[in-house]
Design a protein around this motif. Structure first.
Motif, PDB file in Angstrom:
ATOM      1  N   CYS A 133     -60.592  17.560 -68.993  1.00 56.28           N
ATOM      2  CA  CYS A 133     -59.458  17.834 -69.885  1.00 56.28           C
ATOM      3  C   CYS A 133     -58.322  16.850 -69.637  1.00 56.28           C
ATOM      4  CB  CYS A 133     -58.976  19.270 -69.675  1.00 56.28           C
ATOM      5  SG  CYS A 133     -60.147  20.528 -70.231  1.00 56.28           S
ATOM      6  N   LYS A 134     -58.088  16.489 -68.363  1.00 53.47           N
ATOM      7  CA  LYS A 134     -57.041  15.516 -68.064  1.00 53.47           C
ATOM      8  C   LYS A 134     -57.376  14.148 -68.653  1.00 53.47           C
ATOM      9  CE  LYS A 134     -55.283  17.621 -63.805  1.00 53.47           C
ATOM     10  NZ  LYS A 134     -55.074  17.441 -62.340  1.00 53.47           N
ATOM     11  N   ILE A 135     -58.663  13.745 -68.491  1.00 54.91           N
ATOM     12  CA  ILE A 135     -59.076  12.453 -69.037  1.00 54.91           C
ATOM     13  C   ILE A 135     -58.918  12.447 -70.560  1.00 54.91           C
ATOM     14  CG2 ILE A 135     -61.020  10.886 -69.334  1.00 54.91           C
ATOM     15  CD1 ILE A 135     -62.054  11.800 -66.627  1.00 54.91           C
ATOM     16  N   LYS A 136     -59.299  13.568 -71.165  1.00 54.23           N
ATOM     17  CA  LYS A 136     -59.161  13.664 -72.625  1.00 54.23           C
ATOM     18  C   LYS A 136     -57.700  13.573 -73.044  1.00 54.23           C
ATOM     19  CE  LYS A 136     -60.210  16.691 -76.526  1.00 54.23           C
ATOM     20  NZ  LYS A 136     -60.788  18.001 -76.947  1.00 54.23           N
ATOM     21  N   ASN A 137     -56.810  14.208 -72.275  1.00 56.38           N
ATOM     22  CA  ASN A 137     -55.380  14.146 -72.600  1.00 56.38           C
ATOM     23  C   ASN A 137     -54.838  12.732 -72.425  1.00 56.38           C
ATOM     24  OD1 ASN A 137     -55.320  16.901 -73.152  1.00 56.38           O
ATOM     25  ND2 ASN A 137     -54.824  17.436 -71.024  1.00 56.38           N
ATOM     26  N   TYR A 138     -55.307  12.037 -71.387  1.00 52.39           N
ATOM     27  CA  TYR A 138     -54.866  10.661 -71.176  1.00 52.39           C
ATOM     28  C   TYR A 138     -55.322   9.755 -72.322  1.00 52.39           C
ATOM     29  CZ  TYR A 138     -53.619  11.981 -66.393  1.00 52.39           C
ATOM     30  OH  TYR A 138     -53.054  12.571 -65.300  1.00 52.39           O
ATOM     31  N   ILE A 139     -56.571   9.961 -72.732  1.00 52.03           N
ATOM     32  CA  ILE A 139     -57.088   9.144 -73.837  1.00 52.03           C
ATOM     33  C   ILE A 139     -56.333   9.441 -75.129  1.00 52.03           C
ATOM     34  CG2 ILE A 139     -59.117   8.729 -75.277  1.00 52.03           C
ATOM     35  CD1 ILE A 139     -60.840   9.156 -72.828  1.00 52.03           C
ATOM     36  N   SER A 140     -56.045  10.698 -75.379  1.00 55.37           N
ATOM     37  CA  SER A 140     -55.288  11.057 -76.583  1.00 55.37           C
ATOM     38  C   SER A 140     -53.888  10.470 -76.542  1.00 55.37           C
ATOM     39  CB  SER A 140     -55.222  12.575 -76.731  1.00 55.37           C
ATOM     40  OG  SER A 140     -56.520  13.137 -76.827  1.00 55.37           O
ATOM     41  N   PHE A 141     -53.259  10.518 -75.337  1.00 63.06           N
ATOM     42  CA  PHE A 141     -51.910   9.941 -75.194  1.00 63.06           C
ATOM     43  C   PHE A 141     -51.946   8.429 -75.414  1.00 63.06           C
ATOM     44  CE2 PHE A 141     -48.685   7.924 -72.501  1.00 63.06           C
ATOM     45  CZ  PHE A 141     -47.533   8.480 -73.066  1.00 63.06           C
ATOM     46  N   GLY A 142     -52.957   7.776 -74.832  1.00 68.30           N
ATOM     47  CA  GLY A 142     -53.071   6.325 -75.024  1.00 68.30           C
ATOM     48  C   GLY A 142     -53.339   5.953 -76.474  1.00 68.30           C
ATOM     49  N   SER A 143     -54.177   6.739 -77.153  1.00 67.91           N
ATOM     50  CA  SER A 143     -54.452   6.468 -78.565  1.00 67.91           C
ATOM     51  C   SER A 143     -53.201   6.642 -79.417  1.00 67.91           C
ATOM     52  CB  SER A 143     -55.572   7.384 -79.054  1.00 67.91           C
ATOM     53  OG  SER A 143     -55.806   7.193 -80.423  1.00 67.91           O
ATOM     54  N   GLY A 144     -52.439   7.694 -79.125  1.00 66.89           N
ATOM     55  CA  GLY A 144     -51.196   7.892 -79.867  1.00 66.89           C
ATOM     56  C   GLY A 144     -50.185   6.796 -79.605  1.00 66.89           C
ATOM     57  N   LEU A 145     -50.116   6.320 -78.364  1.00 66.09           N
ATOM     58  CA  LEU A 145     -49.183   5.244 -78.024  1.00 66.09           C
ATOM     59  C   LEU A 145     -49.568   3.946 -78.736  1.00 66.09           C
ATOM     60  CD1 LEU A 145     -46.749   4.398 -76.316  1.00 66.09           C
ATOM     61  CD2 LEU A 145     -48.354   3.843 -74.463  1.00 66.09           C
ATOM     62  N   LEU A 146     -50.878   3.659 -78.802  1.00 67.12           N
ATOM     63  CA  LEU A 146     -51.318   2.464 -79.514  1.00 67.12           C
ATOM     64  C   LEU A 146     -51.010   2.552 -80.999  1.00 67.12           C
ATOM     65  CD1 LEU A 146     -54.760   1.715 -77.805  1.00 67.12           C
ATOM     66  CD2 LEU A 146     -52.633   0.414 -77.595  1.00 67.12           C
ATOM     67  N   LYS A 147     -51.167   3.731 -81.585  1.00 63.83           N
ATOM     68  CA  LYS A 147     -50.852   3.897 -83.009  1.00 63.83           C
ATOM     69  C   LYS A 147     -49.360   3.721 -83.258  1.00 63.83           C
ATOM     70  CE  LYS A 147     -54.767   6.884 -84.089  1.00 63.83           C
ATOM     71  NZ  LYS A 147     -55.207   8.242 -84.537  1.00 63.83           N
ATOM     72  N   LEU A 148     -48.530   4.206 -82.305  1.00 64.97           N
ATOM     73  CA  LEU A 148     -47.085   4.006 -82.438  1.00 64.97           C
ATOM     74  C   LEU A 148     -46.728   2.526 -82.335  1.00 64.97           C
ATOM     75  CD1 LEU A 148     -44.231   5.175 -82.663  1.00 64.97           C
ATOM     76  CD2 LEU A 148     -44.245   5.461 -80.168  1.00 64.97           C
ATOM     77  N   CYS A 149     -47.366   1.823 -81.416  1.00 76.32           N
ATOM     78  CA  CYS A 149     -47.125   0.385 -81.301  1.00 76.32           C
ATOM     79  C   CYS A 149     -47.606  -0.347 -82.558  1.00 76.32           C
ATOM     80  CB  CYS A 149     -47.831  -0.162 -80.067  1.00 76.32           C
ATOM     81  SG  CYS A 149     -47.183   0.457 -78.497  1.00 76.32           S
TER      82      CYS A 149
END
Length: 304
Positions: A133-149
């Protein structure tokens, strides 16, 4: 020398709309290749490609990358629009192709990143352990950050007109024209002709329902085929008018409207109900009184 460099910059500048069109053409090509590939498996059991879909898409994208960016320094959409990638990290203003490292990183960011996002979602979607679940949350956070960038990069692109995607900005590659672009002469004759025709067509569409075409047709026929020299008595009607003035057949239940012509009852009644201002197509007389013809027309007269 400075003037020649300035001319080269002005010639190689790519419009924003051209860069966006190239991206849309790339997406359309990927969807077309995927649809053509999946059509080959219509005869197989449903869901054959479901477990390997991210890998298959990545493999197809790898093939497209090999024959486009790796070999020609341009995607398919760019090649259609006479655009290619330039190594913007070079110090010279002349065209410099992409280095191998830039091409490989382009593959990793575009194909590898998409595959990682799809595959990680499948791997961690059904796992309930805390570490997953932590890895999934990290991946989701990274994906959202890339979309914001990516959104910020797109806003900067709309302002400056370079680096349409975040990958291009990170790798230092930008779009330039393959050949110098000449000034295009824009003619408005075709556009003016189309606008004039569309306006005329809309006017006709508005005007035609207001015209009584049937009445106009009957009026023109009365001018072209006038009948004169007939008396108003019933004997003359029976002798000279052996056909309906509307349908041209032998009159069924012959009626008159007060003029020297005979009509079928159904012909004159339907036309009068349709148009209360109906006039005789032969002489233009209005319907004063609809009365049956009292003179008995024998069928033997048909042979006369």
């Amino acid at each position: 020398m400075a003037s020649s460099i300035g001319d080269e910059k002005s010639v190689n500048a790519v419009l924003r709309i051209s860069q966006l069109d190239a991206l849309e053409l790339n997406k359309a090509l990927e969807q077309l290749v995927w649809s053509q590939f999946t059509s080959c498996f219509h005869g197989f059991k449903p869901g054959v490609l479901a477990h390997f879909e991210p890998e298959v898409k990545a493999f197809l994208s790898l093939i497209l990358w090999k024959f486009t960016v790796y070999s020609k320094n341009a995607t398919v959409g760019q090649a259609i629009l006479n655009i290619q990638y330039k190594n913007n990290l070079s110090q010279t203003e002349k065209y410099q192709p992409l280095s191998k490292h830039q091409k490989l990183w382009y593959l990793i960011f575009t194909v590898g990143g998409r595959w990682l996002e799809e595959r990680c979602y499948d791997l961690f979607s059904n796992r309930q352990q805390q570490s997953f679940c932590k890895i999934k949350n990290y991946i989701s956070f990274g994906s959202g950050l890339l979309k914001l960038c990516g959104l910020l990069n797109f806003l900067i692109f709309l302002r400056k007109g370079t680096f349409a995607t975040l990958t291009e900005r990170i790798l230092g590659i930008r779009s330039v024209f393959c050949k110098p672009q000449s000034v295009r002469q824009i003619g408005f004759e075709y556009m003016n002709r189309e606008l004039l025709w569309h306006g005329f067509a809309e006017f006709l569409i508005y005007l035609l329902p207001l015209i009584n075409v049937q009445k106009l047709k009957l009026k023109l026929s009365s001018w072209c085929l006038p009948i004169a020299g007939l008396s108003n008595n019933e004997n003359t009607l029976a002798a000279h008018c052996r056909e309906c003035s509307l349908c041209g057949e032998w009159p069924t239940m012959p009626h008159t409207i007060g003029c020297p012509h005979v009509f079928c009852y159904y012909c004159i009644k339907s036309n009068f109900l349709f148009d209360m201002y109906f006039t005789c197509p032969k002489c233009g007389s209005e319907v004063h009184d609809l009365q049956p013809l009292k003179y008995k027309i024998e069928m033997t007269e048909l042979r006369v």
